[in-house]
Every structure is written in C-alpha cells, then in structure tokens.
Motif scaffolding. Structure first.
Motif, PDB file in Angstrom:
ATOM      1  N   SER A 184       0.849  -1.174   0.000  1.00  0.00           N
ATOM      2  CA  SER A 184       0.000   0.000   0.000  1.00  0.00           C
ATOM      3  C   SER A 184       0.894   1.236   0.000  1.00  0.00           C
ATOM      4  N   SER A 209       6.721  -4.795 -14.661  1.00  0.00           N
ATOM      5  CA  SER A 209       5.651  -5.357 -15.491  1.00  0.00           C
ATOM      6  C   SER A 209       5.365  -6.813 -15.157  1.00  0.00           C
ATOM      7  N   SER A 218       2.769  -0.599  -9.155  1.00  0.00           N
ATOM      8  CA  SER A 218       3.317  -1.000 -10.454  1.00  0.00           C
ATOM      9  C   SER A 218       4.590  -0.254 -10.828  1.00  0.00           C
ATOM     10  N   THR A 257       2.440   3.949  -5.815  1.00  0.00           N
ATOM     11  CA  THR A 257       1.934   3.138  -6.910  1.00  0.00           C
ATOM     12  C   THR A 257       2.743   1.849  -7.032  1.00  0.00           C
ATOM     13  N   ARG A 285       3.426 -11.318  -9.813  1.00  0.00           N
ATOM     14  CA  ARG A 285       2.799 -10.117  -9.243  1.00  0.00           C
ATOM     15  C   ARG A 285       1.492  -9.844  -9.945  1.00  0.00           C
ATOM     16  N   ASP A 286       0.607  -9.215  -9.212  1.00  0.00           N
ATOM     17  CA  ASP A 286      -0.682  -8.777  -9.739  1.00  0.00           C
ATOM     18  C   ASP A 286      -0.789  -7.297  -9.419  1.00  0.00           C
ATOM     19  N   ASN A 287      -0.489  -6.465 -10.389  1.00  0.00           N
ATOM     20  CA  ASN A 287      -0.474  -5.025 -10.144  1.00  0.00           C
ATOM     21  C   ASN A 287      -1.865  -4.467  -9.845  1.00  0.00           C
ATOM     22  N   ALA A 288      -2.895  -5.121 -10.310  1.00  0.00           N
ATOM     23  CA  ALA A 288      -4.257  -4.667 -10.022  1.00  0.00           C
ATOM     24  C   ALA A 288      -4.611  -4.870  -8.557  1.00  0.00           C
ATOM     25  N   LYS A 289      -3.964  -5.871  -7.929  1.00  0.00           N
ATOM     26  CA  LYS A 289      -4.236  -6.174  -6.518  1.00  0.00           C
ATOM     27  C   LYS A 289      -3.116  -5.711  -5.601  1.00  0.00           C
ATOM     28  N   ASN A 290      -2.106  -5.055  -6.167  1.00  0.00           N
ATOM     29  CA  ASN A 290      -0.945  -4.605  -5.381  1.00  0.00           C
ATOM     30  C   ASN A 290      -0.314  -5.766  -4.618  1.00  0.00           C
TER      31      ASN A 290
END
Length: 122
Positions: free
Chosen positions: A25, A54, A30, A28, A72-77
């Motif tokens: 948190s 990426s 990503s 950003t 990694r899942d950038n949408a879910k941080n």
C-alpha cells in the motif's frame, strides 16, 4: 512510502508446497521492482527472487531456481512467491521488499515487510 504486509507462511513437510504473499500500500505498486528475501536461523538475510515492474522479468537465487516462482498482480498490489519441492534448508523468515537501491539481488531495498515464518520439516 510503501507499506508491505506478508502472509501465507506456515509449517509444511519436505517435498510440499507453500505460497507466501505480500500486499503493498502507499506508492503506486506497479512503479516498483519487488523482491523476496529470507533469513534462516544463524544466517544473514539472503536474496530469493525478484520481479520487475511489469512482471515480465524474474530473477532467482540458484538455490531456488526451478522450485520457486515469483509473480505479481499489479491490479491487486500483490506479489506472490510459490514454493514447491520445499526442503528443510528452505526454513526461514521470508521478507517482502520493494524498490531496490541497486542490483535486485542486493539487500539494499528501500522498503521491507515484517516477515513471515516458513518451516519445512524433514
């Protein structure tokens, strides 16, 4: 600032699998390179794996190559470490780290989580 919280550690038998996760948190997600490190009892913290912004490039320590997978899942941080074919020598506290100050395998990261214990019994 980036806050990192790991989860998913536990006790598993040798040869088993475990997944540890880290949720970030703040800044950003990503935009930062992420890494996993571990510290076994009586040893220094060591590099395990890292992943670029990426998710297309990954890096592994020789000791875990072919057994561990970082994603990694950038949408879910979120960044995950899937650990298969675990060995007793994988027993350690696993730390999530963000934003390396130099090489991804160096221990100089700007942000660290509190760690999660992984214990592999023989």
């Amino acid at each position: 600032q980036v806050q990192l919280v790991e989860s998913g550690g536990g006790l598993v038998q040798a040869g088993g699998s475990l997944r540890v996760s880290c949720v970030a948190s703040g800044r950003t997600f990503s935009s930062v390179v992420m890494g996993w490190f571990r510290r076994a009892p009586g040893k220094e913290r060591e590099f395990v794996a890292a992943i670029n912004r990426s998710g297309r490039s990954t890096y592994y320590a020789d000791s875990v190559k072919g057994r561990f997978t970082i994603s990694r899942d950038n949408a879910k941080n979120m960044v995950n470490l899937q650990m298969n074919s675990l060995k007793p020598e994988d027993t350690a506290v696993y730390y999530c780290a963000a934003d390396p100050l130099g090489e991804v395998a160096d221990r100089a990261y700007r942000y660290w989580g509190q760690g999660t214990q992984v214990t592999v019994s023989s």
